[in-house]
Design an enzyme around this catalytic site. Structure first.
Site, PDB file in Angstrom:
ATOM      1  N   SER A  37      -1.158  11.674  -3.625  1.00 27.20           N
ATOM      2  CA  SER A  37      -1.184  11.783  -1.482  1.00 27.20           C
ATOM      3  C   SER A  37       0.670  11.349  -1.071  1.00 27.20           C
ATOM      4  CB  SER A  37      -2.066  10.617  -1.224  1.00 27.20           C
ATOM      5  OG  SER A  37      -1.959  10.338   0.044  1.00 27.20           O
TER       6      SER A  37
ATOM      7  N   TYR B 177      -5.104   1.872   0.402  1.00 19.90           N
ATOM      8  CA  TYR B 177      -5.432   3.126   0.129  1.00 19.90           C
ATOM      9  C   TYR B 177      -4.021   3.814  -0.273  1.00 19.90           C
ATOM     10  CZ  TYR B 177      -5.938   8.610  -0.294  1.00 19.90           C
ATOM     11  OH  TYR B 177      -5.761   9.422  -1.067  1.00 19.90           O
TER      12      TYR B 177
ATOM     13  N   LYS C  63      -2.244   4.652  -4.302  1.00 20.84           N
ATOM     14  CA  LYS C  63      -1.765   5.657  -4.541  1.00 20.84           C
ATOM     15  C   LYS C  63      -0.622   5.175  -5.635  1.00 20.84           C
ATOM     16  CE  LYS C  63      -5.534   8.465  -4.628  1.00 20.84           C
ATOM     17  NZ  LYS C  63      -5.661   9.189  -5.572  1.00 20.84           N
TER      18      LYS C  63
END
Length: 342
Positions: A126, A151, A155
């Site tokens: 991402s 989040y 990643k």
């Protein structure tokens, strides 16, 4: 015919990638526990391709169950790993939930990659790994900065795990695909984004507000240092993102990769603000959106978009869809869901 395992094959990007792989004569199996997805997109995949996707309803945190899938499929040639929780706001509220799911799932898959010597591994990363960048557009060489959310941190950690894994496993070729903001739906309108509960992403929030599922949409902040004060993002059609995975698998199978761990930005190369997305939607749909300006949201990056030159030149990736296509297909998908009572 190669066999590719797609984790999260019932999800938004996963289902579109399964379709793209199948349309390129690749045999596909899936693992998806449906905790953040439904099996509805399996029907859409079959309608588009004429092929039924075999999905194992397995929680990736359950190592024994994951290993059983590999025991049954010893001929897996590559893995595309999507399965992860992905809502920025939810990750801020439930950090341990995100760290546990996103990292343990990856580690359990990699243990099986190691045991079965799977040669190709494509990871769904991402643009959140860049944090709030100092310079845009970002290239693959742009420094990663502290993540704005758990989040994003998962990643970054996952990329570190995969880079370390690749160093000691030269037999596995790893590709890290850093997505920007995938939106829209397949042009057949048989598959699209299907959030469970209140949508966490912008475009489903727009379409659900327009159709009346949500009373009003909130734009989180209009006082950022951007063209119109709203956050600036790089939106890209989900089918363009999906095709990049097929190209990435082909890239490493043909031995075109320079190292066994390569990184590609997957973005349109254009920055679009949240308010500009709303205007684009209103133009293609003819619907006036009921939205209000709210406070800034914790975890949001101010402005980011991609330099996609590396993916275009090395993978041979060519974008087929523009912002109007993204909004149009997303709206047609929402209308289809309404017809079906969803």
């Amino acid at each position: 015919m190669n066999k590719i395992l797609v984790t999260g094959g019932c999800g938004f990007i996963g289902a579109h990638t399964v379709v793209d792989l199948m349309e390129n004569n690749v045999e596909v199996i899936s693992i998806d526990d449906n905790s953040k997805s439904s099996t509805k997109l399996l029907d859409g995949i079959e309608k588009i391709t004429g092929k039924k996707l075999k999905n194992y309803k397995v929680d990736l945190k359950d190592y024994a169950a994951v290993k059983q899938v590999f025991d049954e499929n010893k001929d897996i040639d590559g893995i595309i790993h999507f399965a992860a929780y992905k809502a920025v706001g939810e990750s801020v509220e439930l950090p341990l939930y995100y760290y546990e799911n996103n990292l343990i799932g990856l580690i359990n898959i990699l243990k099986n990659v190691e045991e079965y010597k799977v040669p190709s591994f494509v990871f769904s990363s991402s643009c959140t790994v860049y944090g709030n960048p100092d310079v845009i557009p970002v290239t693959e060489q742009s420094p990663t900065k502290p993540a704005e959310s758990p989040y994003g941190a998962t990643k970054q950690m996952a990329e570190t795990i995969l880079k370390d894994y690749a160093k000691v496993h030269p037999e596995t070729n790893v590709v890290l695909l850093r997505y920007f903001n995938p939106v829209g739906a397949h042009t057949s309108i048989e598959i699209g984004e299907l959030p469970l509960g209140r949508p966490q992403n912008l475009v489903p929030a727009v379409t659900q507000t327009a159709i009346g599922k949500l009373p009003q949409m909130i734009v989180y902040g209009d006082d950022y240092d951007t063209r119109d004060g709203s956050c600036l993002r790089d939106f890209i059609h989900v089918s363009d993102i999906a095709h990049a995975h097929t190209l990435a698998i082909s890239y490493v199978e043909q031995g075109k990769n320079k190292t066994n761990c390569e990184i590609f930005n997957l973005g349109s190369g254009n920055g679009v603000t949240v308010l500009e997305v709303i205007k684009a939607f209103e133009k293609v749909s003819g619907v006036q959106l009921n939205y209000a300006i709210g406070p800034r949201r914790v975890g949001d990056v101010i402005a980011i978009y991609a330099n996609n030159h590396h993916a275009v030149t090395e993978l041979g990736w060519n974008l087929q869809y523009n912002l109007d296509d993204m909004m149009s297909t997303a709206w047609k998908w929402e209308l289809k869901l309404k017809e079906e009572g969803l």
